[in-house]
Motif scaffolding. Structure first.
Motif, PDB file in Angstrom:
ATOM      1  N   VAL A  95      -0.576  10.464   2.286  1.00  0.00           N
ATOM      2  CA  VAL A  95       0.763  10.768   1.775  1.00  0.00           C
ATOM      3  C   VAL A  95       1.757  10.356   2.853  1.00  0.00           C
ATOM      4  O   VAL A  95       1.367  10.071   3.988  1.00  0.00           O
ATOM      5  CB  VAL A  95       0.938  12.271   1.425  1.00  0.00           C
ATOM      6  N   ILE A  96       3.028  10.334   2.507  1.00  0.00           N
ATOM      7  CA  ILE A  96       4.077   9.998   3.465  1.00  0.00           C
ATOM      8  C   ILE A  96       4.854  11.267   3.770  1.00  0.00           C
ATOM      9  O   ILE A  96       5.283  11.975   2.854  1.00  0.00           O
ATOM     10  CB  ILE A  96       5.005   8.909   2.892  1.00  0.00           C
TER      11      ILE A  96
ATOM     12  N   THR B  48       0.826  -1.209   0.000  1.00  0.00           N
ATOM     13  CA  THR B  48       0.000   0.000   0.000  1.00  0.00           C
ATOM     14  C   THR B  48       0.861   1.261   0.000  1.00  0.00           C
ATOM     15  O   THR B  48       0.358   2.346  -0.291  1.00  0.00           O
ATOM     16  CB  THR B  48      -0.974   0.045   1.204  1.00  0.00           C
ATOM     17  N   LEU B  49       2.150   1.135   0.329  1.00  0.00           N
ATOM     18  CA  LEU B  49       3.047   2.296   0.293  1.00  0.00           C
ATOM     19  C   LEU B  49       3.384   2.703  -1.139  1.00  0.00           C
ATOM     20  O   LEU B  49       3.619   3.881  -1.414  1.00  0.00           O
ATOM     21  CB  LEU B  49       4.341   1.996   1.051  1.00  0.00           C
ATOM     22  N   VAL B  50       3.421   1.724  -2.035  1.00  0.00           N
ATOM     23  CA  VAL B  50       3.791   1.988  -3.427  1.00  0.00           C
ATOM     24  C   VAL B  50       2.741   2.903  -4.063  1.00  0.00           C
ATOM     25  O   VAL B  50       1.541   2.676  -3.953  1.00  0.00           O
ATOM     26  CB  VAL B  50       3.934   0.676  -4.217  1.00  0.00           C
ATOM     27  N   GLY B  51       3.225   3.944  -4.696  1.00  0.00           N
ATOM     28  CA  GLY B  51       2.348   4.898  -5.363  1.00  0.00           C
ATOM     29  C   GLY B  51       2.016   6.119  -4.527  1.00  0.00           C
ATOM     30  O   GLY B  51       1.508   7.109  -5.049  1.00  0.00           O
ATOM     31  N   ARG B  52       2.321   6.078  -3.247  1.00  0.00           N
ATOM     32  CA  ARG B  52       2.022   7.241  -2.400  1.00  0.00           C
ATOM     33  C   ARG B  52       3.043   8.348  -2.638  1.00  0.00           C
ATOM     34  O   ARG B  52       4.219   8.103  -2.871  1.00  0.00           O
ATOM     35  CB  ARG B  52       2.022   6.867  -0.925  1.00  0.00           C
ATOM     36  N   GLU B  53       2.555   9.575  -2.563  1.00  0.00           N
ATOM     37  CA  GLU B  53       3.440  10.720  -2.700  1.00  0.00           C
ATOM     38  C   GLU B  53       4.156  10.967  -1.374  1.00  0.00           C
ATOM     39  O   GLU B  53       3.600  10.722  -0.301  1.00  0.00           O
ATOM     40  CB  GLU B  53       2.649  11.954  -3.110  1.00  0.00           C
TER      41      GLU B  53
ATOM     42  N   ARG C 162      13.968   5.498   8.393  1.00  0.00           N
ATOM     43  CA  ARG C 162      14.029   6.244   9.658  1.00  0.00           C
ATOM     44  C   ARG C 162      13.686   7.724   9.457  1.00  0.00           C
ATOM     45  O   ARG C 162      13.393   8.422  10.411  1.00  0.00           O
ATOM     46  CB  ARG C 162      15.395   6.081  10.317  1.00  0.00           C
ATOM     47  N   TRP C 163      13.742   8.218   8.206  1.00  0.00           N
ATOM     48  CA  TRP C 163      13.356   9.603   7.926  1.00  0.00           C
ATOM     49  C   TRP C 163      11.842   9.785   7.912  1.00  0.00           C
ATOM     50  O   TRP C 163      11.351  10.898   7.962  1.00  0.00           O
ATOM     51  CB  TRP C 163      13.912  10.044   6.582  1.00  0.00           C
ATOM     52  N   VAL C 164      11.089   8.689   7.828  1.00  0.00           N
ATOM     53  CA  VAL C 164       9.627   8.780   7.743  1.00  0.00           C
ATOM     54  C   VAL C 164       9.056   9.210   9.090  1.00  0.00           C
ATOM     55  O   VAL C 164       9.355   8.628  10.127  1.00  0.00           O
ATOM     56  CB  VAL C 164       9.018   7.429   7.305  1.00  0.00           C
ATOM     57  N   ARG C 165       8.230  10.248   9.038  1.00  0.00           N
ATOM     58  CA  ARG C 165       7.588  10.761  10.252  1.00  0.00           C
ATOM     59  C   ARG C 165       6.149  10.294  10.363  1.00  0.00           C
ATOM     60  O   ARG C 165       5.644  10.093  11.459  1.00  0.00           O
ATOM     61  CB  ARG C 165       7.633  12.285  10.261  1.00  0.00           C
TER      62      ARG C 165
ATOM     63  N   VAL D 242       8.714  15.534  -2.475  1.00  0.00           N
ATOM     64  CA  VAL D 242      10.002  14.857  -2.597  1.00  0.00           C
ATOM     65  C   VAL D 242       9.984  13.868  -3.757  1.00  0.00           C
ATOM     66  O   VAL D 242      10.900  13.826  -4.569  1.00  0.00           O
ATOM     67  CB  VAL D 242      10.375  14.125  -1.284  1.00  0.00           C
ATOM     68  N   GLY D 243       8.935  13.060  -3.866  1.00  0.00           N
ATOM     69  CA  GLY D 243       8.833  12.062  -4.920  1.00  0.00           C
ATOM     70  C   GLY D 243       7.667  11.143  -4.660  1.00  0.00           C
ATOM     71  O   GLY D 243       6.816  11.419  -3.809  1.00  0.00           O
TER      72      GLY D 243
END
Length: 97
Positions: free
Chosen positions: A75-76, A10-15, A67-70, A24-25
């Motif tokens: 979105v992420i 489910t993470l794939v495709g998220r901005e 580890r950078w993910v908050r 960022v991407g």
């Protein structure tokens, strides 16, 4: 999120955005540590050329450490470290990685 586990796919495709709201991407893939059964990184494509332009050749992506993910939601959100990379290119600030 309500605490219910989600499929990694489910993470794939998220901005992906910095916590300052800078795009960022987009997640193309997920890096896993199978021994620890944990996500260790996000492979991003469609990256923001203003952030990575001089560091990444056109058409390539980047892998950012998980580890950078908050926060993960629609979105992420990631730490503003990626913005500091851009600032270090401009000579304004040192990158902290």
């Amino acid at each position: 999120m309500d605490g219910t586990p989600e499929e990694i796919t489910t993470l794939v495709g998220r901005e992906v955005y910095s916590n300052n709201g800078v795009f960022v991407g987009e997640v193309d893939d997920v890096r896993l540590d199978l021994n620890e059964i944990a996500v260790t990184g996000l492979a991003l494509g469609g990256i923001n050329d203003e952030l990575f332009g001089k560091r990444i050749q056109g058409g390539r992506g980047v892998i950012i450490p998980y580890r950078w993910v908050r926060a993960v939601g629609d979105v992420i959100l990631v730490n503003d470290v990626v913005e500091r990379l851009k600032q270090s290119e401009d000579g304004e600030e040192e990158a902290v990685v």
